[in-house]
Design a protein around this motif. Structure first.
Motif, PDB file in Angstrom:
ATOM      1  N   ALA A  15     -36.634  48.531 -75.341  1.00 32.09           N
ATOM      2  CA  ALA A  15     -36.757  48.926 -73.731  1.00 32.09           C
ATOM      3  C   ALA A  15     -35.922  50.288 -73.527  1.00 32.09           C
ATOM      4  O   ALA A  15     -35.136  50.311 -74.020  1.00 32.09           O
ATOM      5  N   MET A  16     -36.712  51.183 -72.878  1.00 32.19           N
ATOM      6  CA  MET A  16     -36.271  52.193 -72.335  1.00 32.19           C
ATOM      7  C   MET A  16     -36.476  52.152 -70.877  1.00 32.19           C
ATOM      8  O   MET A  16     -37.363  52.677 -70.508  1.00 32.19           O
ATOM      9  N   VAL A  41     -40.892  55.353 -73.025  1.00 36.67           N
ATOM     10  CA  VAL A  41     -40.394  54.816 -71.766  1.00 36.67           C
ATOM     11  C   VAL A  41     -41.017  53.839 -71.240  1.00 36.67           C
ATOM     12  O   VAL A  41     -42.292  53.773 -71.100  1.00 36.67           O
ATOM     13  N   THR A  42     -40.293  52.650 -71.104  1.00 39.85           N
ATOM     14  CA  THR A  42     -41.113  51.339 -70.973  1.00 39.85           C
ATOM     15  C   THR A  42     -41.093  50.844 -69.414  1.00 39.85           C
ATOM     16  O   THR A  42     -41.913  49.993 -68.934  1.00 39.85           O
ATOM     17  N   GLY A  43     -40.183  51.377 -68.670  1.00 40.82           N
ATOM     18  CA  GLY A  43     -39.812  50.900 -67.453  1.00 40.82           C
ATOM     19  C   GLY A  43     -39.037  51.420 -66.403  1.00 40.82           C
ATOM     20  O   GLY A  43     -38.433  52.611 -66.662  1.00 40.82           O
ATOM     21  N   GLN A  61     -31.083  45.273 -76.824  1.00 37.38           N
ATOM     22  CA  GLN A  61     -32.476  45.295 -76.732  1.00 37.38           C
ATOM     23  C   GLN A  61     -32.989  46.575 -76.261  1.00 37.38           C
ATOM     24  O   GLN A  61     -34.352  46.923 -76.279  1.00 37.38           O
ATOM     25  N   GLY A  62     -32.052  47.590 -75.782  1.00 41.09           N
ATOM     26  CA  GLY A  62     -32.425  48.852 -75.411  1.00 41.09           C
ATOM     27  C   GLY A  62     -31.434  49.444 -74.447  1.00 41.09           C
ATOM     28  O   GLY A  62     -30.352  48.979 -74.401  1.00 41.09           O
ATOM     29  N   LEU A  63     -32.160  50.513 -73.605  1.00 40.25           N
ATOM     30  CA  LEU A  63     -31.065  51.259 -72.926  1.00 40.25           C
ATOM     31  C   LEU A  63     -31.885  51.075 -71.236  1.00 40.25           C
ATOM     32  O   LEU A  63     -32.859  51.148 -71.176  1.00 40.25           O
ATOM     33  N   VAL A  64     -30.728  51.163 -70.635  1.00 41.64           N
ATOM     34  CA  VAL A  64     -31.153  51.159 -69.044  1.00 41.64           C
ATOM     35  C   VAL A  64     -30.304  52.655 -68.665  1.00 41.64           C
ATOM     36  O   VAL A  64     -29.105  52.326 -68.416  1.00 41.64           O
TER      37      VAL A  64
END
Length: 289
Positions: free
Chosen positions: A39-40, A80-82, A262-265
């Motif tokens: 996730a990004m 970029v996922t969200g 699982q990714g970055l926020v």
């Protein structure tokens, strides 16, 4: 006034129902983790808590037109996922038609205004689980600051547990962002020592009657392998305001190797990078995944 803002104002005045229509017609993401399995997510929920400062500019995020321009640039970048935001921002993005294929997370508790005497009493003044589900979003995020010297912490934990339950009942992700915090000279400060982060994780992991849909949003601190070993829940790494970009990217890269991550926020450090190049900063972050 930018063309984007003119369009949004006109739509909100003449056809406020367009928000619900845009949400109903939005193409949802196949997975929160996107096509790459990581996730990004771009975060933009800071203004609703009165946290508009970036670097030396106290009102950087207060210009809505500029913020939306930067968000649109970031959301267009491959990988970029969200996005994570409050209702006003997410509805602007819905009306602009830039959320197709993206995961969307609503920010739930923004009542602990930055710098206020009631900052720990983080009331749920944003999204609720029913609205998040109704709009077809993927989950909700809650800031969970645990101040052992502030009695308001008890209600914070209770309300966060209730939100975890309400999201889980709808099979939506509860993104819990815990900190062990304290009052220091009239300000709330987060303790980022490994021991404090571990304690916050173990408390947050137990909130609610179910944990099947709970994810953690955590800072990158020293000794991340030991910190992350304190829970089996999925983890997203937060960015915060970055003073040293090179050090931040190196720390993210190292932490992303851990199995629960699982990714970055990330928000301000990518939307308002020191270089001014939003696309470049986002692309570099995506490359870490």
């Amino acid at each position: 006034m930018s063309d984007r803002i003119r369009h949004l104002v006109t739509t909100r005045v003449e056809n406020p129902g367009a928000v619900a229509e845009a949400a109903a017609n939005r193409v949802k993401a196949k997975s929160v983790l996107g096509d790459t399995g990581r996730a990004m997510i771009i975060a933009a929920d800071h203004p609703a808590r009165g946290a508009n400062a970036v670097g030396g500019d106290p009102t950087a995020m207060a210009d809505r037109g500029e913020l939306l321009d930067r968000l649109c640039t970031a959301l267009e970048r491959p990988g970029v996922t969200g996005v994570l935001g409050t209702a006003d921002i997410l509805e602007d993005l819905l009306l602009l038609g830039v959320l197709d294929g993206k995961s969307v997370f609503g920010s739930m508790n923004r009542g602990g205004l930055a710098g206020s005497a009631f900052e720990i009493d983080d009331r749920f003044t944003g999204h609720d689980a029913a609205t998040i589900a109704g709009l077809g979003f993927d989950g909700g995020k809650m800031l969970t600051r645990i101040a052992l010297d502030d009695p308001a912490t008890a209600s914070v934990l209770q309300n966060c547990a209730r939100a975890v339950d309400e999201l889980a009942d709808r099979r939506l992700i509860a993104m819990v962002e815990p900190f062990l915090s304290r009052w220091d000279d009239g300000r709330v400060r987060n303790d980022l020592s490994p021991e404090a982060v571990i304690k916050s994780i173990t408390i947050a992991s137990g909130l609610g009657r179910r944990s099947a849909y709970t994810w953690l949003k955590l800072p990158v601190v020293e000794d991340m392998p030991r910190v992350l070993a304190s829970s089996s829940l999925p983890v997203l790494l937060l960015g915060g305001e970055v003073a040293d970009a090179e050090a931040a990217f190196a720390a993210w890269r190292k932490a992303l190797a851990q199995p629960t991550v699982q990714g970055l926020v990330v928000g301000r450090s990518l939307l308002y990078p020191a270089s001014g190049d939003v696309a470049g900063a986002v692309d570099r972050a995506v490359s870490l995944l």
